[in-house]
Design a protein around this motif. Structure first.
Motif, PDB file in Angstrom:
ATOM      1  N   VAL A 191       2.236  -6.127  -2.585  1.00 55.96           N
ATOM      2  CA  VAL A 191       2.242  -5.284  -1.381  1.00 55.96           C
ATOM      3  C   VAL A 191       0.979  -4.419  -1.358  1.00 55.96           C
ATOM      4  CG1 VAL A 191       3.408  -3.355  -0.244  1.00 55.96           C
ATOM      5  CG2 VAL A 191       4.753  -5.287  -1.089  1.00 55.96           C
ATOM      6  N   ALA A 192       0.642  -3.861  -2.518  1.00 54.08           N
ATOM      7  CA  ALA A 192      -0.566  -3.022  -2.600  1.00 54.08           C
ATOM      8  C   ALA A 192      -1.805  -3.833  -2.228  1.00 54.08           C
ATOM      9  CB  ALA A 192      -0.694  -2.440  -4.008  1.00 54.08           C
ATOM     10  N   ALA A 193      -1.855  -5.080  -2.665  1.00 55.83           N
ATOM     11  CA  ALA A 193      -3.015  -5.928  -2.341  1.00 55.83           C
ATOM     12  C   ALA A 193      -3.091  -6.180  -0.836  1.00 55.83           C
ATOM     13  CB  ALA A 193      -2.915  -7.254  -3.099  1.00 55.83           C
ATOM     14  N   ARG A 194      -1.936  -6.360  -0.201  1.00 53.17           N
ATOM     15  CA  ARG A 194      -1.949  -6.566   1.260  1.00 53.17           C
ATOM     16  C   ARG A 194      -2.454  -5.306   1.976  1.00 53.17           C
ATOM     17  NH1 ARG A 194      -0.020 -10.559   3.898  1.00 53.17           N
ATOM     18  NH2 ARG A 194       0.534  -9.328   5.709  1.00 53.17           N
ATOM     19  N   LEU A 195      -1.995  -4.146   1.512  1.00 51.53           N
ATOM     20  CA  LEU A 195      -2.455  -2.898   2.152  1.00 51.53           C
ATOM     21  C   LEU A 195      -3.945  -2.679   1.899  1.00 51.53           C
ATOM     22  CD1 LEU A 195       0.401  -0.262   1.685  1.00 51.53           C
ATOM     23  CD2 LEU A 195      -0.021  -1.837   3.537  1.00 51.53           C
ATOM     24  N   SER A 196      -4.398  -3.022   0.705  1.00 51.00           N
ATOM     25  CA  SER A 196      -5.829  -2.875   0.400  1.00 51.00           C
ATOM     26  C   SER A 196      -6.638  -3.775   1.333  1.00 51.00           C
ATOM     27  CB  SER A 196      -6.106  -3.233  -1.062  1.00 51.00           C
ATOM     28  OG  SER A 196      -5.385  -2.377  -1.914  1.00 51.00           O
ATOM     29  N   ALA A 197      -6.169  -5.007   1.508  1.00 48.07           N
ATOM     30  CA  ALA A 197      -6.880  -5.946   2.385  1.00 48.07           C
ATOM     31  C   ALA A 197      -6.859  -5.448   3.835  1.00 48.07           C
ATOM     32  CB  ALA A 197      -6.241  -7.324   2.290  1.00 48.07           C
ATOM     33  N   ASP A 198      -5.895  -4.607   4.144  1.00 46.02           N
ATOM     34  CA  ASP A 198      -5.760  -4.067   5.506  1.00 46.02           C
ATOM     35  C   ASP A 198      -6.480  -2.715   5.637  1.00 46.02           C
ATOM     36  OD1 ASP A 198      -4.930  -3.927   8.139  1.00 46.02           O
ATOM     37  OD2 ASP A 198      -2.910  -3.216   7.660  1.00 46.02           O
ATOM     38  N   GLY A 199      -7.347  -2.405   4.688  1.00 47.88           N
ATOM     39  CA  GLY A 199      -8.230  -1.248   4.888  1.00 47.88           C
ATOM     40  C   GLY A 199      -7.845   0.016   4.157  1.00 47.88           C
ATOM     41  N   SER A 200      -6.695   0.033   3.453  1.00 47.55           N
ATOM     42  CA  SER A 200      -6.406   1.253   2.691  1.00 47.55           C
ATOM     43  C   SER A 200      -6.234   0.898   1.220  1.00 47.55           C
ATOM     44  CB  SER A 200      -5.164   1.985   3.222  1.00 47.55           C
ATOM     45  OG  SER A 200      -4.103   1.117   3.420  1.00 47.55           O
ATOM     46  N   PRO A 201      -7.252   1.177   0.420  1.00 48.25           N
ATOM     47  CA  PRO A 201      -7.188   0.853  -1.008  1.00 48.25           C
ATOM     48  C   PRO A 201      -5.908   1.434  -1.619  1.00 48.25           C
ATOM     49  CG  PRO A 201      -9.356   1.686  -0.410  1.00 48.25           C
ATOM     50  CD  PRO A 201      -8.482   1.886   0.787  1.00 48.25           C
ATOM     51  N   THR A 202      -5.090   0.551  -2.176  1.00 55.46           N
ATOM     52  CA  THR A 202      -3.755   0.950  -2.632  1.00 55.46           C
ATOM     53  C   THR A 202      -3.485   0.308  -3.978  1.00 55.46           C
ATOM     54  OG1 THR A 202      -3.018   1.015  -0.318  1.00 55.46           O
ATOM     55  CG2 THR A 202      -1.288   0.875  -1.980  1.00 55.46           C
ATOM     56  N   GLY A 203      -2.890   1.057  -4.887  1.00 55.21           N
ATOM     57  CA  GLY A 203      -2.479   0.505  -6.171  1.00 55.21           C
ATOM     58  C   GLY A 203      -0.969   0.316  -6.206  1.00 55.21           C
ATOM     59  N   ALA A 204      -0.493  -0.470  -7.163  1.00 62.39           N
ATOM     60  CA  ALA A 204       0.947  -0.732  -7.273  1.00 62.39           C
ATOM     61  C   ALA A 204       1.736   0.580  -7.387  1.00 62.39           C
ATOM     62  CB  ALA A 204       1.215  -1.623  -8.485  1.00 62.39           C
ATOM     63  N   ASP A 205       1.148   1.582  -8.030  1.00 63.25           N
ATOM     64  CA  ASP A 205       1.857   2.854  -8.222  1.00 63.25           C
ATOM     65  C   ASP A 205       2.033   3.651  -6.933  1.00 63.25           C
ATOM     66  OD1 ASP A 205       2.044   2.305 -10.846  1.00 63.25           O
ATOM     67  OD2 ASP A 205       0.434   3.669 -11.491  1.00 63.25           O
ATOM     68  N   ASP A 206       1.314   3.248  -5.895  1.00 63.14           N
ATOM     69  CA  ASP A 206       1.442   3.938  -4.601  1.00 63.14           C
ATOM     70  C   ASP A 206       2.583   3.368  -3.762  1.00 63.14           C
ATOM     71  OD1 ASP A 206      -0.930   5.323  -5.247  1.00 63.14           O
ATOM     72  OD2 ASP A 206      -2.147   3.683  -4.440  1.00 63.14           O
ATOM     73  N   ILE A 207       3.286   2.361  -4.313  1.00 59.98           N
ATOM     74  CA  ILE A 207       4.282   1.629  -3.524  1.00 59.98           C
ATOM     75  C   ILE A 207       5.689   1.857  -4.065  1.00 59.98           C
ATOM     76  CG2 ILE A 207       5.080  -0.706  -2.842  1.00 59.98           C
ATOM     77  CD1 ILE A 207       2.409   0.063  -1.583  1.00 59.98           C
ATOM     78  N   LEU A 208       6.608   2.113  -3.157  1.00 59.75           N
ATOM     79  CA  LEU A 208       8.044   2.136  -3.477  1.00 59.75           C
ATOM     80  C   LEU A 208       8.683   1.009  -2.667  1.00 59.75           C
ATOM     81  CD1 LEU A 208      10.675   3.583  -4.535  1.00 59.75           C
ATOM     82  CD2 LEU A 208      10.552   5.018  -2.479  1.00 59.75           C
ATOM     83  N   ILE A 209       9.288   0.052  -3.373  1.00 63.23           N
ATOM     84  CA  ILE A 209       9.945  -1.048  -2.646  1.00 63.23           C
ATOM     85  C   ILE A 209      11.303  -0.556  -2.137  1.00 63.23           C
ATOM     86  CG2 ILE A 209      10.867  -3.406  -2.795  1.00 63.23           C
ATOM     87  CD1 ILE A 209       7.835  -3.385  -3.099  1.00 63.23           C
ATOM     88  N   LEU A 210      11.567  -0.867  -0.887  1.00 61.79           N
ATOM     89  CA  LEU A 210      12.776  -0.387  -0.220  1.00 61.79           C
ATOM     90  C   LEU A 210      13.603  -1.551   0.295  1.00 61.79           C
ATOM     91  CD1 LEU A 210      11.049   2.331   1.974  1.00 61.79           C
ATOM     92  CD2 LEU A 210      12.507   2.763  -0.018  1.00 61.79           C
ATOM     93  N   GLN A 211      14.840  -1.239   0.607  1.00 61.78           N
ATOM     94  CA  GLN A 211      15.687  -2.255   1.219  1.00 61.78           C
ATOM     95  C   GLN A 211      15.452  -2.238   2.744  1.00 61.78           C
ATOM     96  OE1 GLN A 211      20.054  -4.085   0.949  1.00 61.78           O
ATOM     97  NE2 GLN A 211      19.803  -2.161  -0.060  1.00 61.78           N
ATOM     98  N   GLY A 212      14.281  -2.701   3.136  1.00 59.37           N
ATOM     99  CA  GLY A 212      13.887  -2.650   4.544  1.00 59.37           C
ATOM    100  C   GLY A 212      13.227  -1.312   4.861  1.00 59.37           C
ATOM    101  N   ALA A 213      12.384  -1.323   5.886  1.00 62.00           N
ATOM    102  CA  ALA A 213      11.740  -0.078   6.318  1.00 62.00           C
ATOM    103  C   ALA A 213      12.786   0.924   6.797  1.00 62.00           C
ATOM    104  CB  ALA A 213      10.743  -0.379   7.439  1.00 62.00           C
ATOM    105  N   GLN A 214      13.905   0.410   7.286  1.00 61.28           N
ATOM    106  CA  GLN A 214      14.967   1.295   7.776  1.00 61.28           C
ATOM    107  C   GLN A 214      15.385   2.289   6.687  1.00 61.28           C
ATOM    108  OE1 GLN A 214      16.101   1.205  10.967  1.00 61.28           O
ATOM    109  NE2 GLN A 214      17.525   2.873  10.640  1.00 61.28           N
ATOM    110  N   GLN A 215      15.426   1.823   5.451  1.00 58.86           N
ATOM    111  CA  GLN A 215      15.809   2.730   4.362  1.00 58.86           C
ATOM    112  C   GLN A 215      14.773   3.843   4.203  1.00 58.86           C
ATOM    113  OE1 GLN A 215      16.097   1.195   0.225  1.00 58.86           O
ATOM    114  NE2 GLN A 215      18.075   2.244   0.181  1.00 58.86           N
ATOM    115  N   GLY A 216      13.524   3.508   4.457  1.00 56.03           N
ATOM    116  CA  GLY A 216      12.472   4.527   4.383  1.00 56.03           C
ATOM    117  C   GLY A 216      12.667   5.601   5.435  1.00 56.03           C
ATOM    118  N   LEU A 217      13.123   5.215   6.621  1.00 54.75           N
ATOM    119  CA  LEU A 217      13.360   6.210   7.681  1.00 54.75           C
ATOM    120  C   LEU A 217      14.437   7.193   7.229  1.00 54.75           C
ATOM    121  CD1 LEU A 217      13.340   3.739  10.720  1.00 54.75           C
ATOM    122  CD2 LEU A 217      11.513   5.311  10.040  1.00 54.75           C
ATOM    123  N   ASP A 218      15.479   6.658   6.613  1.00 56.05           N
ATOM    124  CA  ASP A 218      16.557   7.519   6.102  1.00 56.05           C
ATOM    125  C   ASP A 218      16.029   8.455   5.010  1.00 56.05           C
ATOM    126  OD1 ASP A 218      19.167   8.478   5.392  1.00 56.05           O
ATOM    127  OD2 ASP A 218      19.225   7.014   3.771  1.00 56.05           O
TER     128      ASP A 218
END
Ligand code: PMP
Length: 395
Positions: free
Chosen positions: A76-103
């Motif tokens: 996921v971090a590699a996809r975000l990096s490729a999309d213009g925001s340098p991101t490391g694995a530690d910057d990512i929290l895997i969620l059960q869908g984005a909906q969980q992030g909204l909660d």
């Protein structure tokens, strides 16, 4: 039964009841925001499940880290990096869908009465996620360039202080509009000046079929004020229930604690299989096919609507995503028309627009999804609806 006060914000929606009628097989429903199931990579997923269970079944069925499987976080971090925001694995929290992030974001930031600013209209699922935390809302109108940040600045100058501003910058649900680069930059400058956070929700971002990508808010943010949510629902399959949050450690760590409290972790099997799939499978080529398919569907729907609907009805032409937003003349009530005419006579369902407005509801809009209905059925249903709209509105 006495429930907690927060349940006052948890109400069944009248629209859901109306849409349930859309389950009737004789009705053509443009209501659901579901991706086209024909795009789901069923065969590669079946192979990935088999392979993962055969080679690392015991690990894939075990508990794992709350923040998510390291390999998937890296991908996921590699996809975000490729999309213009340098991101490391530690910057990512895997969620059960984005909906969980909204909660979780609401749980983290909102005390009863706190203010959230959204576009007016905005994603209904976000309002449903925020409501139990008892916020108040301010809706800012938008146009074809997204949320009007000049209007936002005016209310901020007036002394309004939001906890966060929630935006779907790319092909928004429900309007299909994309926020322009100057507005994104302005929003971030305002966040810095008036000290609030920005919740960027991007499930449709990869589904651009026309025009050029606009940088994500996360990629433009230099102050750590953006919480970015993403999802595999529209590019692989929503049944995997996989999404992610990317944010500064100061925000990601407490979000991880909420994840632990809520469900310990996202399903190891789902994460393992998806990580394996992403390695074996050409996701970019897959997304290209999906994009092409939705682009064709949009063309067909927008063209058919413009031919069939009275000229007083405006049909938006999104550059990506799943939705077109239809605006009827003032005074027209899209919910009433659906109950009285569209469902019983045309056998067509859509989502009446009023439900997407946190405040100042406007009745004269509707959201149509072009993702799930076969071509011929789409043309027939839109044409039938057009005849009835002409009878109602003239033109
Ligand atoms: N945000 C928006 C704008 C959406 O439209 C959706 C789902 N349609 C979500 C979030 C939730 O997606 P997920 O399946 O990743 O929970």
């Amino acid at each position: 039964m006495r429930f907690a006060a927060r349940m006052s914000g948890v109400q069944p929606s009248a629209i859901r009841e109306l849409l349930r009628l859309g389950d009737d097989p004789t009705i053509t429903s443009f209501g659901g925001g579901y991706p086209d199931p024909a795009t789901f990579p069923v065969t590669p997923l079946a192979a990935a499940y088999e392979e993962v269970l055969a080679t690392s079944g015991r690990t894939a069925l075990q508990y794992t880290a709350t923040v998510g499987l390291p390999r998937l976080r890296e991908q996921v971090a590699a996809r975000l990096s490729a999309d213009g925001s340098p991101t490391g694995a530690d910057d990512i929290l895997i969620l059960q869908g984005a909906q969980q992030g909204l909660d979780f974001v609401a749980k983290l930031l909102i005390d009863p009465g706190d203010l959230i600013i959204t576009a007016n209209p905005t994603f209904l699922g976000a309002l449903i996620a925020f409501n139990p935390y008892q916020p108040t809302y301010l809706g800012i109108d938008g146009d074809e360039h997204g949320l009007d940040t000049e209007a936002l600045e005016a209310v901020l100058l007036g002394g309004t202080h939001p906890r966060f501003v929630y935006v779907v910058p790319d092909f928004a649900n429900p309007t299909g509009t994309t926020m322009s680069l100057p507005r994104r930059q302005h929003l971030l400058a305002l966040a810095q000046e008036f000290d609030f956070l920005v919740l960027e929700d991007t499930p449709y971002r990869a589904l651009r079929f026309e025009g050029r990508d606009v940088p994500t808010l996360r990629s433009l943010d230099t102050a750590g004020r953006v919480i970015h949510l993403g999802s595999f629902s529209k590019i692989l399959a929503p049944g995997l229930r996989l999404g992610w949050a990317a944010a500064s450690p100061e925000l990601l760590e407490p979000l991880g604690l909420l994840k632990l409290a809520a469900d310990t972790q996202t399903a190891t099997l789902s994460m393992s299989v998806t990580a394996h799939l992403l390695q074996e499978f050409d996701l970019e080529a897959h997304i290209e096919t999906i994009r092409h398919g939705y682009g064709r569907k949009r063309d067909l729907m927008v063209k058919t609507m413009r031919d069939a609907f009275p000229t007083s009805v405006q049909v938006s032409e999104p550059e990506g995503g799943l939705f077109t937003w239809v605006t009827f003349p003032r005074g027209f009530d899209a919910a009433d028309f659906m109950a009285r005419v569209a469902l019983p006579q045309a056998k067509v369902a859509y989502v009446p627009g009023a439900t997407f407005f946190p405040v100042h509801q406007e009745a004269n809009h509707a959201r149509f999804s072009y993702s799930g209905v076969a071509d011929e059925q789409m043309v027939d249903a839109v044409t039938r609806l057009g005849e009835l709209l002409r009878a109602e509105l003239g033109g």
